[in-house]
Design a protein around this motif. Structure first.
Motif, PDB file in Angstrom:
ATOM      1  N   GLN A  33       2.017 -33.211  -9.296  1.00 49.60           N
ATOM      2  CA  GLN A  33       0.847 -33.988  -8.880  1.00 49.60           C
ATOM      3  C   GLN A  33       0.110 -34.595 -10.059  1.00 49.60           C
ATOM      4  O   GLN A  33      -0.289 -35.757 -10.020  1.00 49.60           O
ATOM      5  CB  GLN A  33      -0.120 -33.096  -8.094  1.00 49.60           C
ATOM      6  CG  GLN A  33      -1.381 -33.839  -7.622  1.00 49.60           C
ATOM      7  CD  GLN A  33      -2.394 -32.929  -6.944  1.00 49.60           C
ATOM      8  OE1 GLN A  33      -2.250 -31.702  -6.937  1.00 49.60           O
ATOM      9  NE2 GLN A  33      -3.439 -33.511  -6.368  1.00 49.60           N
ATOM     10  N   LYS A  65      -1.855 -36.065 -16.933  1.00 49.86           N
ATOM     11  CA  LYS A  65      -3.278 -36.394 -16.807  1.00 49.86           C
ATOM     12  C   LYS A  65      -4.141 -35.137 -16.944  1.00 49.86           C
ATOM     13  O   LYS A  65      -3.659 -34.008 -16.881  1.00 49.86           O
ATOM     14  CB  LYS A  65      -3.526 -37.048 -15.440  1.00 49.86           C
ATOM     15  CG  LYS A  65      -2.663 -38.260 -15.167  1.00 49.86           C
ATOM     16  CD  LYS A  65      -3.145 -39.474 -15.927  1.00 49.86           C
ATOM     17  CE  LYS A  65      -2.238 -40.690 -15.711  1.00 49.86           C
ATOM     18  NZ  LYS A  65      -1.812 -40.923 -14.359  1.00 49.86           N
ATOM     19  N   GLU A  79      -8.733 -37.548 -14.243  1.00 50.19           N
ATOM     20  CA  GLU A  79      -8.373 -38.205 -12.985  1.00 50.19           C
ATOM     21  C   GLU A  79      -8.340 -37.237 -11.807  1.00 50.19           C
ATOM     22  O   GLU A  79      -8.263 -37.659 -10.650  1.00 50.19           O
ATOM     23  CB  GLU A  79      -7.021 -38.908 -13.118  1.00 50.19           C
ATOM     24  CG  GLU A  79      -7.048 -40.074 -14.093  1.00 50.19           C
ATOM     25  CD  GLU A  79      -5.794 -40.921 -14.023  1.00 50.19           C
ATOM     26  OE1 GLU A  79      -5.090 -40.860 -12.979  1.00 50.19           O
ATOM     27  OE2 GLU A  79      -5.507 -41.633 -14.998  1.00 50.19           O
ATOM     28  N   PHE A  80      -8.415 -35.933 -12.114  1.00 45.23           N
ATOM     29  CA  PHE A  80      -8.287 -34.938 -11.057  1.00 45.23           C
ATOM     30  C   PHE A  80      -9.428 -33.922 -11.131  1.00 45.23           C
ATOM     31  O   PHE A  80      -9.935 -33.618 -12.214  1.00 45.23           O
ATOM     32  CB  PHE A  80      -6.954 -34.185 -11.179  1.00 45.23           C
ATOM     33  CG  PHE A  80      -5.751 -35.053 -10.973  1.00 45.23           C
ATOM     34  CD1 PHE A  80      -5.169 -35.181  -9.718  1.00 45.23           C
ATOM     35  CD2 PHE A  80      -5.200 -35.755 -12.034  1.00 45.23           C
ATOM     36  CE1 PHE A  80      -4.057 -35.979  -9.525  1.00 45.23           C
ATOM     37  CE2 PHE A  80      -4.085 -36.561 -11.857  1.00 45.23           C
ATOM     38  CZ  PHE A  80      -3.514 -36.672 -10.593  1.00 45.23           C
ATOM     39  N   ASP A 135     -19.640 -41.398  -5.977  1.00 46.39           N
ATOM     40  CA  ASP A 135     -18.401 -42.022  -5.536  1.00 46.39           C
ATOM     41  C   ASP A 135     -17.603 -42.648  -6.672  1.00 46.39           C
ATOM     42  O   ASP A 135     -16.379 -42.753  -6.595  1.00 46.39           O
ATOM     43  CB  ASP A 135     -18.703 -43.097  -4.482  1.00 46.39           C
ATOM     44  CG  ASP A 135     -19.173 -42.498  -3.165  1.00 46.39           C
ATOM     45  OD1 ASP A 135     -18.893 -41.302  -2.945  1.00 46.39           O
ATOM     46  OD2 ASP A 135     -19.809 -43.212  -2.380  1.00 46.39           O
ATOM     47  N   ARG A 152     -13.966 -41.101  -9.115  1.00 45.90           N
ATOM     48  CA  ARG A 152     -12.927 -41.078  -8.086  1.00 45.90           C
ATOM     49  C   ARG A 152     -11.828 -40.079  -8.449  1.00 45.90           C
ATOM     50  O   ARG A 152     -10.692 -40.452  -8.769  1.00 45.90           O
ATOM     51  CB  ARG A 152     -12.347 -42.478  -7.894  1.00 45.90           C
ATOM     52  CG  ARG A 152     -13.379 -43.477  -7.383  1.00 45.90           C
ATOM     53  CD  ARG A 152     -12.762 -44.852  -7.177  1.00 45.90           C
ATOM     54  NE  ARG A 152     -13.748 -45.810  -6.697  1.00 45.90           N
ATOM     55  CZ  ARG A 152     -14.091 -45.959  -5.432  1.00 45.90           C
ATOM     56  NH1 ARG A 152     -13.520 -45.201  -4.512  1.00 45.90           N
ATOM     57  NH2 ARG A 152     -14.995 -46.848  -5.074  1.00 45.90           N
ATOM     58  N   PHE A 153     -12.168 -38.815  -8.390  1.00 40.82           N
ATOM     59  CA  PHE A 153     -11.203 -37.776  -8.717  1.00 40.82           C
ATOM     60  C   PHE A 153     -10.321 -37.453  -7.523  1.00 40.82           C
ATOM     61  O   PHE A 153     -10.792 -37.368  -6.387  1.00 40.82           O
ATOM     62  CB  PHE A 153     -11.922 -36.489  -9.147  1.00 40.82           C
ATOM     63  CG  PHE A 153     -12.746 -36.624 -10.396  1.00 40.82           C
ATOM     64  CD1 PHE A 153     -12.256 -37.280 -11.512  1.00 40.82           C
ATOM     65  CD2 PHE A 153     -14.023 -36.068 -10.458  1.00 40.82           C
ATOM     66  CE1 PHE A 153     -13.018 -37.390 -12.664  1.00 40.82           C
ATOM     67  CE2 PHE A 153     -14.783 -36.175 -11.603  1.00 40.82           C
ATOM     68  CZ  PHE A 153     -14.281 -36.847 -12.711  1.00 40.82           C
ATOM     69  N   GLU A 154      -9.058 -37.242  -7.805  1.00 38.10           N
ATOM     70  CA  GLU A 154      -8.149 -36.714  -6.777  1.00 38.10           C
ATOM     71  C   GLU A 154      -8.214 -35.193  -6.832  1.00 38.10           C
ATOM     72  O   GLU A 154      -8.242 -34.595  -7.911  1.00 38.10           O
ATOM     73  CB  GLU A 154      -6.726 -37.199  -7.067  1.00 38.10           C
ATOM     74  CG  GLU A 154      -5.707 -36.753  -6.021  1.00 38.10           C
ATOM     75  CD  GLU A 154      -4.304 -37.239  -6.343  1.00 38.10           C
ATOM     76  OE1 GLU A 154      -3.337 -36.515  -6.018  1.00 38.10           O
ATOM     77  OE2 GLU A 154      -4.180 -38.341  -6.925  1.00 38.10           O
ATOM     78  N   LEU A 155      -8.256 -34.553  -5.670  1.00 36.00           N
ATOM     79  CA  LEU A 155      -8.423 -33.102  -5.625  1.00 36.00           C
ATOM     80  C   LEU A 155      -7.123 -32.357  -5.905  1.00 36.00           C
ATOM     81  O   LEU A 155      -6.044 -32.757  -5.479  1.00 36.00           O
ATOM     82  CB  LEU A 155      -8.952 -32.666  -4.256  1.00 36.00           C
ATOM     83  CG  LEU A 155     -10.412 -32.992  -3.938  1.00 36.00           C
ATOM     84  CD1 LEU A 155     -10.753 -32.473  -2.544  1.00 36.00           C
ATOM     85  CD2 LEU A 155     -11.348 -32.384  -4.969  1.00 36.00           C
ATOM     86  N   VAL A 156      -7.273 -31.244  -6.634  1.00 34.15           N
ATOM     87  CA  VAL A 156      -6.182 -30.290  -6.852  1.00 34.15           C
ATOM     88  C   VAL A 156      -6.671 -28.958  -6.293  1.00 34.15           C
ATOM     89  O   VAL A 156      -7.636 -28.383  -6.794  1.00 34.15           O
ATOM     90  CB  VAL A 156      -5.846 -30.147  -8.353  1.00 34.15           C
ATOM     91  CG1 VAL A 156      -4.742 -29.117  -8.560  1.00 34.15           C
ATOM     92  CG2 VAL A 156      -5.461 -31.492  -8.945  1.00 34.15           C
ATOM     93  N   GLU A 157      -6.004 -28.484  -5.235  1.00 33.57           N
ATOM     94  CA  GLU A 157      -6.464 -27.277  -4.541  1.00 33.57           C
ATOM     95  C   GLU A 157      -5.290 -26.327  -4.298  1.00 33.57           C
ATOM     96  O   GLU A 157      -4.820 -26.172  -3.180  1.00 33.57           O
ATOM     97  CB  GLU A 157      -7.127 -27.656  -3.207  1.00 33.57           C
ATOM     98  CG  GLU A 157      -8.328 -28.568  -3.369  1.00 33.57           C
ATOM     99  CD  GLU A 157      -8.867 -29.044  -2.031  1.00 33.57           C
ATOM    100  OE1 GLU A 157     -10.024 -28.727  -1.711  1.00 33.57           O
ATOM    101  OE2 GLU A 157      -8.114 -29.724  -1.298  1.00 33.57           O
TER     102      GLU A 157
END
Length: 325
Positions: A32, A36, A138-139, A166, A169-174
């Motif tokens: 994923q 980054k 980025e995450f 907003d 704009r981070f993409e989630l890592v869960e």
């Protein structure tokens, strides 16, 4: 990706299953994230600590951990976070001393919900400021676990990072999103985290802010922190650690007359709370041996500044709640 736990997913109950889960998640995280950077609000709680340890194994220094000390943590917790993650795991850890900032914002505020909102909003602001100082993020990693999804959707509200602006704009890592709390602890053990972090008892998002009743003052906050440390130490010494679901101290915003060193004193009481529960919907009070209560009382009244009484809360839930605020 679905937020429903796969029906074929085996419960993680053994070290071998935990190791398999860790290997699987390391591959998924690397796929994923790539090269980054990932940002994580590291509170020192079980969920965020396990996520941090997992991501350190997966991407090393490309994980940026931000630990915000808002002055409402238990005794020794900020130091433990720094020692475990920076000292032992060589994490890329940003430590933020925001104690004065939070306590100044909370000065004179007595309404419990308002205190919670101030703490949550200020945490987001501090975390946002630190996020903007970083380059190439980025995450955003979060310690979301499966009960969070079942109860409140995918954003883990008690980590207070759901309200970032907003434009970040981070993409989630869960990576823990399909695990229950007991499984998270098994994974934490397999990752080498210390027991007192892995098995840490439940702790409210606003921390000691909801145990320093009414308007938070520095003297009462310190009395909560010190008395809580004594209670935890005595429970550990007497075999109650791990057997009682949750135990803590509360200091209300009033004083009573007492006698210290042959002189009249006018100081705060400390209230002890120790409860057992399966689901936190109901709770029973732990039957603490009277001799132990006397020992705890002796220590608190002699070692904690500004305190002259100790009380034990005998109220189950219902009619009381587990916390006082």
């Amino acid at each position: 990706m679905s937020n429903k736990r796969p029906e074929t997913m085996e419960r993680i109950a053994t070290p071998a299953l935990a190791e398999a889960f860790i290997d699987e998640q390391i591959k998924a995280i690397r796929a994923q994230v790539g090269e980054k950077k990932v940002l994580l609000a590291l509170s020192g709680g079980v969920d965020s600590s396990v996520v941090a340890a997992l991501l350190i194994k997966a991407i090393g220094k490309n994980l940026v951990c931000v630990h915000v000390n808002h002055g409402l943590l238990r005794k020794g917790e900020p130091e433990q976070v720094v020692e475990v993650f920076r000292g032992q795991m060589d994490a890329n850890l940003v430590y933020v001393d925001a104690v004065d900032r939070f306590l100044d914002k909370l000065a004179g505020v007595s309404e419990p919900e308002q205190k919670r909102k101030i703490i949550g909003a200020e945490f987001i602001r501090v975390f946002e400021e630190e996020a903007r100082k970083q380059e190439g993020i980025e995450f955003l990693a979060q310690g979301t676990i499966y009960p969070d999804i079942l109860e409140s959707g995918p954003v883990k509200a008690h980590h207070n990072v759901g309200g970032l602006p907003d434009d970040l704009r981070f993409e989630l890592v869960e990576p823990l999103k399909f695990l229950f709390k007991d499984e998270v602890r098994v994974v934490g053990k397999a990752l080498g985290l210390p027991d007192n972090m892995v098995y840490r008892q439940p702790f409210p998002g606003p921390g000691l802010g909801v145990r320093c009743l009414g308007a938070i003052t520095r003297d009462r906050l310190e009395a909560v922190r010190e008395s809580d440390a004594i209670l935890r130490e005595e429970f550990a010494k007497n075999g109650l650690e791990g057997k009682v679901w949750q135990y803590f101290t509360v200091v209300p915003d009033f004083k009573s007359v007492g006698v210290k060193d042959g002189k009249r004193s006018f100081e705060y009481p400390v209230i002890l709370r120790a409860v057992n529960t399966k689901d936190a919907m109901t709770a029973t009070v732990e039957d603490v041996p009277f001799a132990l209560l006397q020992q705890i009382t002796e220590r608190i009244t002699h070692e904690v500044k500004g305190v002259n009484r100790v009380l034990y809360d005998l109220t189950p839930k219902p009619t009381g709640t587990i916390e006082w605020e």
